[in-house]
Motif scaffolding. Structure first.
Motif, PDB file in Angstrom:
ATOM      1  N   PHE A 250       0.828  -1.203   0.000  1.00  0.00           N
ATOM      2  CA  PHE A 250       0.000   0.000   0.000  1.00  0.00           C
ATOM      3  C   PHE A 250       0.865   1.256   0.000  1.00  0.00           C
ATOM      4  O   PHE A 250       0.600   2.207  -0.749  1.00  0.00           O
ATOM      5  CB  PHE A 250      -0.922   0.018   1.221  1.00  0.00           C
ATOM      6  N   LEU A 251       1.898   1.289   0.843  1.00  0.00           N
ATOM      7  CA  LEU A 251       2.742   2.472   0.932  1.00  0.00           C
ATOM      8  C   LEU A 251       3.456   2.766  -0.378  1.00  0.00           C
ATOM      9  O   LEU A 251       3.612   3.930  -0.761  1.00  0.00           O
ATOM     10  CB  LEU A 251       3.767   2.308   2.053  1.00  0.00           C
ATOM     11  N   ILE A 252       3.887   1.724  -1.082  1.00  0.00           N
ATOM     12  CA  ILE A 252       4.532   1.939  -2.379  1.00  0.00           C
ATOM     13  C   ILE A 252       3.565   2.635  -3.332  1.00  0.00           C
ATOM     14  O   ILE A 252       3.914   3.604  -4.015  1.00  0.00           O
ATOM     15  CB  ILE A 252       5.022   0.602  -2.965  1.00  0.00           C
ATOM     16  N   THR A 253       2.329   2.149  -3.360  1.00  0.00           N
ATOM     17  CA  THR A 253       1.316   2.767  -4.224  1.00  0.00           C
ATOM     18  C   THR A 253       0.988   4.182  -3.762  1.00  0.00           C
ATOM     19  O   THR A 253       0.868   5.108  -4.578  1.00  0.00           O
ATOM     20  CB  THR A 253       0.032   1.921  -4.232  1.00  0.00           C
ATOM     21  N   GLN A 254       0.864   4.361  -2.452  1.00  0.00           N
ATOM     22  CA  GLN A 254       0.546   5.681  -1.896  1.00  0.00           C
ATOM     23  C   GLN A 254       1.628   6.697  -2.243  1.00  0.00           C
ATOM     24  O   GLN A 254       1.335   7.826  -2.679  1.00  0.00           O
ATOM     25  CB  GLN A 254       0.402   5.566  -0.377  1.00  0.00           C
ATOM     26  N   LEU A 255       2.880   6.321  -2.073  1.00  0.00           N
ATOM     27  CA  LEU A 255       3.985   7.233  -2.374  1.00  0.00           C
ATOM     28  C   LEU A 255       4.036   7.535  -3.870  1.00  0.00           C
ATOM     29  O   LEU A 255       4.342   8.669  -4.270  1.00  0.00           O
ATOM     30  CB  LEU A 255       5.306   6.626  -1.902  1.00  0.00           C
ATOM     31  N   ASN A 256       3.732   6.541  -4.697  1.00  0.00           N
ATOM     32  CA  ASN A 256       3.717   6.763  -6.143  1.00  0.00           C
ATOM     33  C   ASN A 256       2.590   7.713  -6.541  1.00  0.00           C
ATOM     34  O   ASN A 256       2.771   8.599  -7.391  1.00  0.00           O
ATOM     35  CB  ASN A 256       3.560   5.423  -6.867  1.00  0.00           C
ATOM     36  N   GLU A 257       1.423   7.540  -5.918  1.00  0.00           N
ATOM     37  CA  GLU A 257       0.303   8.445  -6.181  1.00  0.00           C
ATOM     38  C   GLU A 257       0.631   9.862  -5.727  1.00  0.00           C
ATOM     39  O   GLU A 257       0.296  10.843  -6.406  1.00  0.00           O
ATOM     40  CB  GLU A 257      -0.953   7.945  -5.456  1.00  0.00           C
ATOM     41  N   ARG A 258       1.279   9.978  -4.582  1.00  0.00           N
ATOM     42  CA  ARG A 258       1.657  11.294  -4.063  1.00  0.00           C
ATOM     43  C   ARG A 258       2.651  11.968  -5.009  1.00  0.00           C
ATOM     44  O   ARG A 258       2.552  13.171  -5.293  1.00  0.00           O
ATOM     45  CB  ARG A 258       2.286  11.144  -2.676  1.00  0.00           C
TER      46      ARG A 258
END
Length: 225
Positions: free
Chosen positions: A126-134
Motif C-alpha cells: 500500500f505504501l509503495i502505491t501511496q507514495l507513487n500516487e503522491r
C-alpha cells in the motif's frame, strides 16, 4: 458501539488487508484529536512523530516562503493519510498542514508505523502505491501551477481530491466552500468563484451553497480552459 478510530480504519485501504490481531494493536495505540478551522495540524520544522489520518474534515498541505508567499501542495479529505514519506526519514517536517474546517484526525505513533512496516507485506505494498500516487500528484501540481490558467488550476485542484488512494472516503458530492476551494488552489475566493462558474457552464460540476457536485471527473482532470 464503533469508535472513531475503528470507523477510520474501516475506510482506510491499507487496514483492510491486516489481521484482526494487527488491527487490535493499531487501534489500541492510535488516538484522535480535534483541530479547529484555521488550526495547525503540524508545522514546517516540527519533528515527525506520527502518521496522521483524516477521519472528518479538510486539510491543506502548504509552505510559506521567506518572502511570505504561500504555496499550496495538496488537499486531504476524509479517509486520507499524510506524512508516510516523512516518517521514513530522520529529518524535520518540510511543510505546514492546516485545517480548513473543524476536523477530527487520527494519530498513529511512529513506533506503530515502523512495526507495521516490519510485519505486514500488504501494508508495504500500500505504501509503495501511496507514495507513487503522491509523487504523481506533486508532478501534476507543478505542471498546472506553471502552465495553466486559474480556471484550469481550480479544475485540476478539485480533481486531485478524488484520488482513491489519497482520499478514499470522499464522494462526488463534496461539502466544500468557495473559500476552501480558493485556499486549496492558491487563488482568492472571488477568483475561485469565477472559475467554478466557468466549470459549471461547461457541465463539469454543479455548485450549491456549501457544496459542489462533480458531474464529469474525467473532464475536470483534462480541463484546459
Amino acid at each position: 458501539m464503533e469508535t472513531p478510530i475503528r470507523s477510520m480504519l474501516a475506510k482506510s485501504i491499507w487496514a483492510q488487508a491486516l489481521t484482526e490481531d494487527q488491527l487490535a494493536r493499531i487501534e489500541s495505540e492510535m488516538y484522535s484529536r480535534k483541530i479547529p478551522a484555521g488550526g495547525f495540524v503540524c508545522r514546517k520544522g516540527d519533528p515527525v512523530t506520527h502518521w496522521i489520518g483524516v477521519h472528518e474534515g479538510l486539510l491543506k498541505m502548504s509552505s510559506v516562503s521567506p518572502e511570505g508567499k504561500t504555496v499550496s501542495f495538496a488537499g486531504m479529505a476524509n479517509g486520507g493519510w499524510l506524512g508516510e514519506g516523512s516518517l521514513l526519514k530522520e529529518e524535520p517536517r518540510k511543510y505546514d498542514v492546516v485545517a480548513l474546517r473543524d476536523s477530527e484526525l487520527m494519530y498513529m505513533p511512529k513506533a506503530t508505523y515502523a512495526w507495521l512496516l516490519d510485519n505486514s507485506i500488504p501494508f508495504n505494498r500500500f505504501l509503495i502505491t501511496q507514495l507513487n500516487e503522491r509523487l504523481g500528484l506533486f508532478i501534476s501540481l507543478v505542471e498546472y501551477d506553471r502552465m495553466l490558467e486559474p480556471d484550469a488550476r481550480v479544475a485540476r485542484c478539485l480533481a486531485a481530491l478524488f484520488n482513491p488512494y489519497l482520499n478514499p472516503g470522499i464522494g462526488l458530492n463534496l461539502q466544500i466552500s468557495q473559500e476552501e476551494v480558493g485556499n486549496l488552489s492558491g487563488t482568492s475566493r472571488q477568483r475561485a468563484n469565477q472559475a467554478l462558474q466557468v466549470l459549471e457552464k461547461a457541465g463539469l460540476l454543479k455548485v450549491d451553497y456549501g457544496s459542489i457536485t462533480i458531474n464529469d471527473l474525467a473532464g475536470l482532470r483534462q480541463f484546459h480552459g
